[in-house]
Design a protein around this motif. Sequence first.
Motif, mmCIF file in Angstrom:
data_model
loop_
_atom_site.group_PDB
_atom_site.id
_atom_site.type_symbol
_atom_site.label_atom_id
_atom_site.label_comp_id
_atom_site.label_asym_id
_atom_site.label_seq_id
_atom_site.Cartn_x
_atom_site.Cartn_y
_atom_site.Cartn_z
ATOM 1 N N CYS A 437 -0.959 -4.303 0.745
ATOM 2 C CA CYS A 437 -1.685 -5.460 0.219
ATOM 3 C C CYS A 437 -1.743 -6.564 1.280
ATOM 4 N N HIS A 439 -1.967 -9.627 0.871
ATOM 5 C CA HIS A 439 -1.303 -10.874 0.463
ATOM 6 C C HIS A 439 0.072 -10.980 1.124
ATOM 7 N N MET A 440 0.948 -10.033 0.843
ATOM 8 C CA MET A 440 2.281 -10.082 1.451
ATOM 9 C C MET A 440 2.800 -8.705 1.798
ATOM 10 N N CYS A 442 2.886 -5.639 0.121
ATOM 11 C CA CYS A 442 3.431 -4.615 -0.787
ATOM 12 C C CYS A 442 2.552 -3.359 -0.782
ATOM 13 N N CYS A 455 -1.917 -4.011 -6.816
ATOM 14 C CA CYS A 455 -0.645 -4.386 -6.193
ATOM 15 C C CYS A 455 0.409 -4.692 -7.264
ATOM 16 N N CYS A 457 3.214 -6.181 -6.902
ATOM 17 C CA CYS A 457 4.020 -7.397 -6.663
ATOM 18 C C CYS A 457 3.448 -8.602 -7.394
ATOM 19 N N GLY A 459 -0.144 -8.678 -8.263
ATOM 20 C CA GLY A 459 -1.302 -8.300 -9.068
ATOM 21 C C GLY A 459 -2.656 -8.342 -8.390
ATOM 22 N N PRO A 472 -3.844 -12.836 -5.998
ATOM 23 C CA PRO A 472 -3.879 -13.907 -5.004
ATOM 24 C C PRO A 472 -4.319 -13.533 -3.595
HETATM 25 FE FE1 FES Z 1 0.094 -7.926 -3.199
HETATM 26 FE FE2 FES Z 1 1.201 -10.321 -3.344
HETATM 27 S S1 FES Z 1 1.782 -8.677 -2.071
HETATM 28 S S2 FES Z 1 -0.455 -9.540 -4.476
#
Ligand code: FES
Length: 481
Positions: A437, A439-440, A442, A455, A457, A459, A472
């Motif tokens: 992902c 975002h961070m 995952c 995701c 973590c 969503g 996010p």
């Molecule tokens: Fe996937 Fe935050 S790591 S939404």
Amino acid sequence: MESIWEHEVTLPERKNLPGNIEREAVVIGGGLCGILTGYYLQNAGVKTVILEADRIGSGQTGKTTGKITSQHGCAYARLVSRLGRERARQYAQGNQYAVTEYGRLIRREKIDCDFHRCAAYLYSVRSSEEMEREAAAAAACGIHGNYTEETELPFPVKGAVRFSGQARFSPLKFLEHLSRELEIYEHTKVVSAEHDRVMTNWGTVKADYIIFACHYPFVNFPGFYFMRMYQQRSYVLALKDAFLPEHMYLGADPDHSYSFRTAGDHLLLGGEGHRTGEHWGLASRYEKLGLRARTWWPRAVVTDRWSAQDCMTMDGLPYIGRFSRMTDHWYVAAGFGKWGMTSSMVSALILSGMITGNTPEWAGVFSPSRLTPGASSSQFFSHSGKTAKNLAKAWLPPKEALAGLKPGEGKIVEWKGRKAGVYMDEAGGIYPVSPRCPHMGCQLTFNQDEKSWDCPCHGSRFSYKGELLDGPAQEGLKENG
Ligand code: FES
């Protein structure tokens, strides 16, 4: 997949942001919460602009079941025991005020949106005690509710809690009417925010007040909302030849948490919810819901189906108020759980009230900076084993690694230490994406029902081609390199 609301309303297209502008307030997000907040601010004389990354109402507002209610599962028994009666009363007051305010606003603005007064029922097929407790807690919080064993449902219940004076409506008809006189720019994606301005793909808006009403605040720091929320998906079928209840229903038992409401000549049946990114087996949630429907109404026909994504907070209360202690003029509304319609109105009243110096007396319980048991928790770190920072570039695994992949299926493929998310379409076409992902970092899982990478973590969701569907995350997945 479109909802029945999306079929019945065509929203006029709006322009993109025409370069750099300055207003008193900028609202990020053109869902129901953003539109209502913009409406109340504008009516109070605050010059407000609303920015929407896609089309207004294209997110969760078009996917809801359109229930307006202060009945939120077993909320009152839980709140009384965790926060005490006074805070629980504030929550009840805010939500009940929101239900009443919908009726007033619809009358005042003469909005034709199929608004219909009815009761809301919470039922249990397992235990009468839990329903009795909830009825007593709700009554102690000032709600007009009572315990009953009589319902319209096609199966026996052990007990139920009835709230009178609730309502249902068509959310997009309401949104279309309310948005007519507001300054809104569509296809205008906010990419960052700093002090008194937000930057978009079309220009900058400078404003005294910045309001994040975009379902999931995409700014990670400050606020740390990604550590305080996770997301859930749930599924809805529109059925003909089922039954058309006068009132609205929701099951309180984990294995019987179905939602029922009438919409015209359709029954909306909701359920099969799960945390986003948690997919087990290949059983379709829509099929499970359809099977359940046919046990009650063998002649029922599914005419439409869709799914929704909800932000859940750790203590079950939304975050509505100041974004963080470090950002004086930023505001947020997020974490509505399954109660987006009522929470949108609660948010609009609180945020417009805070900005115009008229904060409702019941606003405190919703404050994002509350220090209540369970208000914060680290969903991020609970998945820390999967949070590699550097996103692996997707690569096309060799044929041997794809053995067993069937048309319509997606899965994570690992080959000699490398990983890719791979989807095979019905014609045998292969779509590899990075399985991380953006975002961070995952690892994603494949959602067989919706052909999306989800995701677990926080969503975020992506299409099988890697396009961004839900935040996010702010960008899509890397394609095959
Ligand atoms: Fe996937 Fe935050 S790591 S939404």
